[in-house]
Design an enzyme around this catalytic site. Structure first.
Site, PDB file in Angstrom:
ATOM      1  N   CYS A  66     -23.280 -20.785   3.667  1.00 49.49           N
ATOM      2  CA  CYS A  66     -23.078 -21.292   2.630  1.00 49.49           C
ATOM      3  C   CYS A  66     -21.586 -22.284   2.764  1.00 49.49           C
ATOM      4  O   CYS A  66     -21.557 -22.647   4.018  1.00 49.49           O
ATOM      5  CB  CYS A  66     -22.441 -20.233   1.486  1.00 49.49           C
ATOM      6  SG  CYS A  66     -21.375 -19.124   2.293  1.00 49.49           S
ATOM      7  N   GLY A  67     -20.784 -22.362   1.868  1.00 52.53           N
ATOM      8  CA  GLY A  67     -19.676 -23.182   1.908  1.00 52.53           C
ATOM      9  C   GLY A  67     -18.741 -22.772   3.124  1.00 52.53           C
ATOM     10  O   GLY A  67     -18.133 -23.629   4.153  1.00 52.53           O
ATOM     11  N   GLY A  69     -19.131 -19.163   4.592  1.00 57.77           N
ATOM     12  CA  GLY A  69     -19.851 -18.160   5.427  1.00 57.77           C
ATOM     13  C   GLY A  69     -19.386 -17.027   5.026  1.00 57.77           C
ATOM     14  O   GLY A  69     -20.030 -15.782   5.177  1.00 57.77           O
ATOM     15  N   ILE A  70     -18.337 -16.891   4.005  1.00 52.72           N
ATOM     16  CA  ILE A  70     -17.779 -15.445   3.489  1.00 52.72           C
ATOM     17  C   ILE A  70     -18.628 -14.786   2.293  1.00 52.72           C
ATOM     18  O   ILE A  70     -19.129 -13.540   2.788  1.00 52.72           O
ATOM     19  CB  ILE A  70     -16.418 -15.688   3.073  1.00 52.72           C
ATOM     20  CG1 ILE A  70     -15.572 -15.852   4.196  1.00 52.72           C
ATOM     21  CG2 ILE A  70     -15.983 -14.201   2.697  1.00 52.72           C
ATOM     22  CD1 ILE A  70     -14.306 -16.650   3.591  1.00 52.72           C
ATOM     23  N   GLY A  71     -19.137 -15.394   1.470  1.00 50.26           N
ATOM     24  CA  GLY A  71     -19.996 -15.031   0.412  1.00 50.26           C
ATOM     25  C   GLY A  71     -21.369 -14.634   0.880  1.00 50.26           C
ATOM     26  O   GLY A  71     -21.807 -13.598   0.487  1.00 50.26           O
ATOM     27  N   ASN A 100     -21.767  -5.320  17.704  1.00 49.07           N
ATOM     28  CA  ASN A 100     -22.235  -4.965  16.603  1.00 49.07           C
ATOM     29  C   ASN A 100     -23.579  -5.048  16.285  1.00 49.07           C
ATOM     30  O   ASN A 100     -23.737  -4.510  15.011  1.00 49.07           O
ATOM     31  CB  ASN A 100     -21.271  -5.941  15.458  1.00 49.07           C
ATOM     32  CG  ASN A 100     -19.765  -5.930  15.750  1.00 49.07           C
ATOM     33  OD1 ASN A 100     -19.103  -4.986  15.519  1.00 49.07           O
ATOM     34  ND2 ASN A 100     -19.162  -7.185  16.460  1.00 49.07           N
TER      35      ASN A 100
END
Length: 166
Positions: A66-67, A69-71, A100
């Site tokens: 996305c713009g 990467g967080i969302g 992880n």
């Protein structure tokens, strides 16, 4: 390996180029979860569908863009059992898998360019957390849960003993 890929409108062009790279250069099969044009779209639906594909075994791993990467990372992490990590450099791409065991990585198309995404995808997809480490972590987790359960049993027994005296 079968890889899921998804993006919102901010990253449509980057997704298309990265998809070709993952297929042609890295030799993986790709399932495209959208978006399929540069028209505005809400990213959570794409993240949920992609992460659900990972959870259900349609794909082994996934890349979301996305713009920032967080969302996408936040949305993908809402699917129980799925671990998504935002990556922006080779070390974080490697550790997403090796520390992880993340099944999903996310990129910010307005933060890093497609060439960097290619490098990070290659790093992430070339690493696999060894089974021995997974087993060790699982055994440790079970042991910790048993200790907590035993502490709860002791606390409950003390409470019941005190309550009976009154």
């Amino acid at each position: 390996m079968k890889i899921g890929i998804g993006a919102d409108h901010n990253a449509y062009e980057a997704k298309e180029e990265l998809k070709r790279y993952v297929i042609d250069e890295l030799g993986h099969e790709v399932k495209d979860y959208g978006t399929y044009s540069a028209e505005a779209v809400d990213y959570p639906g794409i993240a949920f569908n992609t992460a659900t594909g990972v959870k259900n075994g349609e794909v082994e791993r996934a890349i979301l863009i996305c713009g920032t990467g967080i969302g996408m990372a936040i949305s993908a992490n809402k699917i129980k059992g799925v671990r998504a990590a935002q990556v922006h450099d080779p070390y974080s791409a490697e550790r997403a898998q090796m520390s992880n065991n993340a099944q999903v990585i996310t990129f910010g198309a307005k933060i890093i360019g497609v060439d960097v995404m290619k490098l990070l995808a290659k790093e992430y997809l070339s690493n696999t957390l060894p089974e021995e480490i997974l087993k060790e972590r699982l055994i440790k987790l079970v042991q910790e849960k048993r200790k907590k359960l035993n502490m709860l049993k002791i606390t409950l027994a003390k409470f019941l003993t005190t309550a009976r005296r009154k």
